[in-house]
Enzyme design. Structure first.
Site, PDB file in Angstrom:
ATOM      1  N   LYS A  39      21.876  30.057 -73.707  1.00 47.80           N
ATOM      2  CA  LYS A  39      23.062  30.044 -72.948  1.00 47.80           C
ATOM      3  C   LYS A  39      23.228  29.126 -72.006  1.00 47.80           C
ATOM      4  O   LYS A  39      22.092  28.320 -71.876  1.00 47.80           O
ATOM      5  CB  LYS A  39      23.002  31.474 -72.285  1.00 47.80           C
ATOM      6  CG  LYS A  39      21.890  31.942 -71.256  1.00 47.80           C
ATOM      7  CD  LYS A  39      22.027  33.189 -70.755  1.00 47.80           C
ATOM      8  CE  LYS A  39      20.809  33.321 -69.936  1.00 47.80           C
ATOM      9  NZ  LYS A  39      20.282  34.706 -69.359  1.00 47.80           N
ATOM     10  N   TYR A 272      27.058  10.661 -44.217  1.00 51.56           N
ATOM     11  CA  TYR A 272      28.029  11.759 -43.600  1.00 51.56           C
ATOM     12  C   TYR A 272      27.575  12.816 -42.551  1.00 51.56           C
ATOM     13  O   TYR A 272      26.408  13.289 -42.748  1.00 51.56           O
ATOM     14  CB  TYR A 272      28.732  12.706 -44.880  1.00 51.56           C
ATOM     15  CG  TYR A 272      29.624  11.972 -45.676  1.00 51.56           C
ATOM     16  CD1 TYR A 272      30.878  11.243 -45.115  1.00 51.56           C
ATOM     17  CD2 TYR A 272      29.363  11.878 -47.089  1.00 51.56           C
ATOM     18  CE1 TYR A 272      31.538  10.581 -46.031  1.00 51.56           C
ATOM     19  CE2 TYR A 272      30.172  11.158 -47.995  1.00 51.56           C
ATOM     20  CZ  TYR A 272      31.087  10.605 -47.600  1.00 51.56           C
ATOM     21  OH  TYR A 272      32.046  10.112 -48.391  1.00 51.56           O
TER      22      TYR A 272
END
Ligand SMILES: *Cc1c(COP(=O)(O)O)cnc(C)c1O
Length: 383
Positions: A39, A272
Site C-alpha cells: 500500500k 528561517y
C-alpha cells in the site's frame, strides 16, 4: 555529471535486500507463507519497483489500500492475488473484476454486496474478511462475526481469507497482542467447528486461509502463526523489533549533494526564523533536499532542541536550524578542514541513520519517513 543532475537528491533502493527481507519473513511464518503489503506506493518505494521484485522472490499474495493502487499493482503483476484493504469502493465492482482484484470486506453491507456480485460474476475473485479484534477501525466485530456464523449465513464460497490486524505487536510482551491472538484463535476454532475446514498450511487445497501477523507479529511468540502473514514495514527495512537490533536488511538510502559551504561568524544565525545561532565561528554545508522532497520539517533543530543528522565526510553532523522547502543546512564545523567540497553527497538515510532513527529525530515513526519519500529524487536501483 551535469550541474542539473547534481542538484537532485539520490534515492537508492536495494531490491536484493527487499527480496531477502521477504524471504526471511516467509521463512519465519513457516509452515505458512508471507504475503506483502504494498500500500501507499509500496511504502514510498514505488509499486512498479517493489511488486515485481517481491514476486520474483516468490511472493504471490499482495495487499494494497486503495482500488487505484490495486489497478497499478495488477499492471505490474501478471499473476498473484491482490487484496484491497480499504474494502469495496462504492460503485466500482466492475473494476475489481476487470483487474482481478479482491476486496477486504469489513461490514455486512460489503459482504452482501460482494456475495451478490459473485452470484452474477462467479469468475470474480474471492474476498478477504476482516474481523476486528481490538483496533476498532475496520472489520466485523467478533460478536457480529459469531452471530453470522451461528446463523449459518457466512458466505464462505465468496471468502478465501479471514484476517485481523494487531494494534501494537511491536511492543515486547504486549498483553493486547496476546489478547487479540486469543480472540482470533477462538474465532478460527468456531469456524472449524462450524464445519469449514481451516487451512493452517499453505499449498493445501482447503478453502480458507487465516492471516494475522504484520511485520512485528513475526517476531512475537504470542502472535501465533497462520497460513498467511502480511508484512509491510519490515520488508522495506524498518525495524519490526524497536529497541532491539534490526533483524532486517536496509533497503533505502537517501543522499543529497552539498551545493554550498558557508562560513558563519559567531553570533550570526542560520535559516528561517534564526533557529540556529552560531556559538563559535562555524561552517555550514547547504544540502539540496528539503521538506518538499518529503524530508520532515520536524527534523529541524531549535536552540533548545536537537533535530536530525546528516552524514558528511563519514561523520554525523547536526541539522542547523529549520529544514527549508528545498534545502537543509548542516553544521560541519567539527569536520577536519577541507574534508567536504561542493558536489560531495551527504547521507540523510543510510549507514547509522536508519529510517527508525530518522523517524525519531523527526518526532514521528519510520513508516511516515518511508511513505513521504519524494518524487523529485533520482531513483537508483541495485540488486
Ligand atoms: C499496513 C497493514 C499491514 C502491514 O503492517 P506493517 O506494520 O507495515 O507490517 C498489515 N495488515 C494490515 C491490515 C495493514 O493495514
Amino acid at each position: 555529471m551535469s550541474r542539473l543532475a547534481s542538484q537532485a537528491a539520490r534515492l537508492t533502493l536495494d531490491l536484493g535486500a527487499l527480496a531477502a527481507n521477504w524471504c526471511k519473513l516467509n521463512a519465519l511464518n513457516a509452515p505458512g507463507v508471507a504475503g506483502a503489503v504494498i500500500k501507499a506506493d509500496a511504502y514510498g518505494l514505488g509499486i512498479e519497483n517493489a511488486a515485481p521484485a517481491l514476486h520474483k522472490a516468490g511472493c504471490r499474495t499482495f495487499f494494497v489500500a486503495h482500488l487505484s493502487e490495486g489497478i497499478r499493482a495488477r499492471a505490474a503483476l501478471p499473476d498473484g492475488e491482490i487484496f484491497v484493504l480499504n474494502g469495496l469502493a462504492a460503485g466500482q465492482l466492475a473494476a475489481y473484476r476487470a483487474h482481478r482484484l479482491a476486496p477486504v470486506l469489513g461490514t455486512m453491507s460489503e459482504i452482501t454486496a460482494w456475495q451478490a456480485f459473485r452470484d452474477e460474476e462467479p469468475e470474480a475473485e474471492r474476498a478477504a474478511l476482516h474481523v476486528d479484534t481490538g483496533m476498532n477501525r475496520l472489520g466485523l466485530r467478533p460478536d457480529a462475526f459469531r452471530d453470522l456464523l451461528a446463523a449459518g449465513e457466512m458466505p464462505w464460497d465468496d471468502i478465501s481469507i479471514m484476517m485481523s490486524h494487531f494494534v501494537s505487536a511491536e511492543v515486547e510482551n504486549d498483553t493486547f497482542t496476546a489478547r487479540q491472538a486469543t480472540v482470533f484463535g477462538e474465532l478460527a476454532t468456531l469456524v472449524q467447528e462450524a464445519g469449514k475446514a481451516v487451512q493452517q498450511l499453505a499449498n493445501s487445497n482447503q478453502p480458507l486461509r487465516l492471516s494475522l501477523c504484520n511485520s512485528s507479529g513475526h517476531f512475537t511468540e504470542s502472535a501465533g502463526r497462520y497460513a498467511l502473514s502480511r508484512p509491510g514495514y519490515a520488508l522495506y527495512g524498518g525495524n519490526p523489533t524497536p529497541g532491539r537490533k534490526n533483524p532486517m536488511r536496509s533497503v533505502v538510502r537517501l543522499e543529497a549533494p552539498v551545493i554550498q559551504i558557508t562560513p558563519v561568524p559567531a553570533g550570526e544565525t542560520v535559516g528561517y526564523n534564526s533557529n540556529f545561532i552560531a556559538m563559535r565561528d562555524s561552517l555550514i554545508a547547504t544540502i539540496s533536499c528539503g521538506y518538499a522532497d518529503g524530508y520532515s520539517r520536524n527534523a529541524g533543530a531549535k536552540p533548545d532542541r536537537a533535530g536530525g543528522y546528516a552524514i558528511v565526510a563519514g561523520r554525523e553532523c547536526p541539522i542547523a536550524g529549520n529544514v527549508s522547502m528545498d534545502l537543509i543546512t548542516v553544521d560541519i564545523t567539527h569536520l577536519p578542514k577541507g574534508s567536504v567540497k561542493v558536489g560531495d553527497f551527504a547521507t540523510l538515510i543510510g549507514d547509522g541513520l536508519d529510517i527508525d532513527r530518522v523517524g525519531e529525530a523527526a518526532k514521528t515513526i519510520g513508516y511516515e519517513i518511508l511513505t513521504s519519500l519524494g518524487r523529485r529524487y533520482e531513483r537508483v536501483f541495485v540488486e
